[in-house]
Write a protein that holds these residues in place. Structure first.
Motif, PDB file in Angstrom:
ATOM      1  N   GLY A  14       0.000   8.726   8.146  1.00  0.00           N
ATOM      2  CA  GLY A  14       0.281   7.296   8.118  1.00  0.00           C
ATOM      3  C   GLY A  14      -0.903   6.460   7.669  1.00  0.00           C
TER       4      GLY A  14
ATOM      5  N   ARG B 268       8.274   6.574   6.277  1.00  0.00           N
ATOM      6  CA  ARG B 268       7.278   5.803   7.038  1.00  0.00           C
ATOM      7  C   ARG B 268       7.362   4.320   6.678  1.00  0.00           C
ATOM      8  NH1 ARG B 268       3.280   8.134   9.870  1.00  0.00           N
ATOM      9  NH2 ARG B 268       2.858  10.336   9.585  1.00  0.00           N
TER      10      ARG B 268
ATOM     11  N   SER C  87       8.134   0.865   8.849  1.00  0.00           N
ATOM     12  CA  SER C  87       6.900   0.124   9.117  1.00  0.00           C
ATOM     13  C   SER C  87       7.144  -1.380   9.178  1.00  0.00           C
ATOM     14  CB  SER C  87       5.859   0.419   8.040  1.00  0.00           C
ATOM     15  OG  SER C  87       6.096  -0.372   6.897  1.00  0.00           O
TER      16      SER C  87
END
Length: 175
Positions: A34, A116, A120
């Motif tokens: 990440g 991701r 997010s």
């Protein structure tokens, strides 16, 4: 073996520090851990370049990450669109979906990055991803369906096909 060592071993060489090397290794690190967990210093060490080289190419970490995500997305987008253009009948959509699935196997880092990013809080990047790839892909599916059979792309079918394709792609990193 770390993610970076894995990339180096797959390539059979030590990275040379080019812009593409930085993007490739940064993609692997960002996909695995990440945005917040990866530092520019770590990327610089993994690629074996100085920090000024990374800042020269990308300006800052945020722009490096944005460039990684969008460049990965553009490569995938082009491949998927080309395959869609080769569809000559409704049955050909099955082969196209298989291409999307195969592409997911080849680009697991990208699929992890997309997943991701979708989860997010970086709304601007998500919007740019939607504008640059998801909307044009939807439009291509819709247009192709209408070319195959008038009106076929005017309902929910293009969205359903895009959702299925993205769903397959998104599930592979989780597997």
């Amino acid at each position: 073996m770390t993610a970076v060592e894995s990339v180096k071993r797959k390539r059979g060489r030590k990275p040379k520090g080019s812009r593409d090397d930085i993007l490739r290794i940064a993609a692997t690190l960002f996909a695995e851990r990440g945005f917040d967990a990866v530092t520019v210093r770590e990327i610089s060490k993994a690629v074996d370049v100085g920090l000024p080289t990374i800042y020269h190419f990308f300006g800052d970490k945020e722009n490096l990450y944005r460039t990684v995500v969008l460049s990965q997305q553009e490569g995938t987008h082009d491949k998927v669109i080309l395959a869609l253009e080769a569809v000559n009948d409704v049955a050909g959509l099955e082969k196209w979906l298989a291409t999307v699935v195969d592409n997911s196997f080849d680009r697991r880092d990208f699929e992890k990055l997309v997943l991701r990013e979708l989860l997010s809080d970086r709304e601007n990047l998500r919007e740019e991803m939607a504008t640059r790839a998801f909307q044009p892909l939807y439009d291509s599916i819709r247009g192709r369906l209408n070319e195959l059979h008038e009106g076929m792309g005017d309902g929910a079918l293009p969205l359903y096909i895009l959702s299925v394709a993205m769903g397959f792609a998104a599930l592979f990193p989780i597997r």
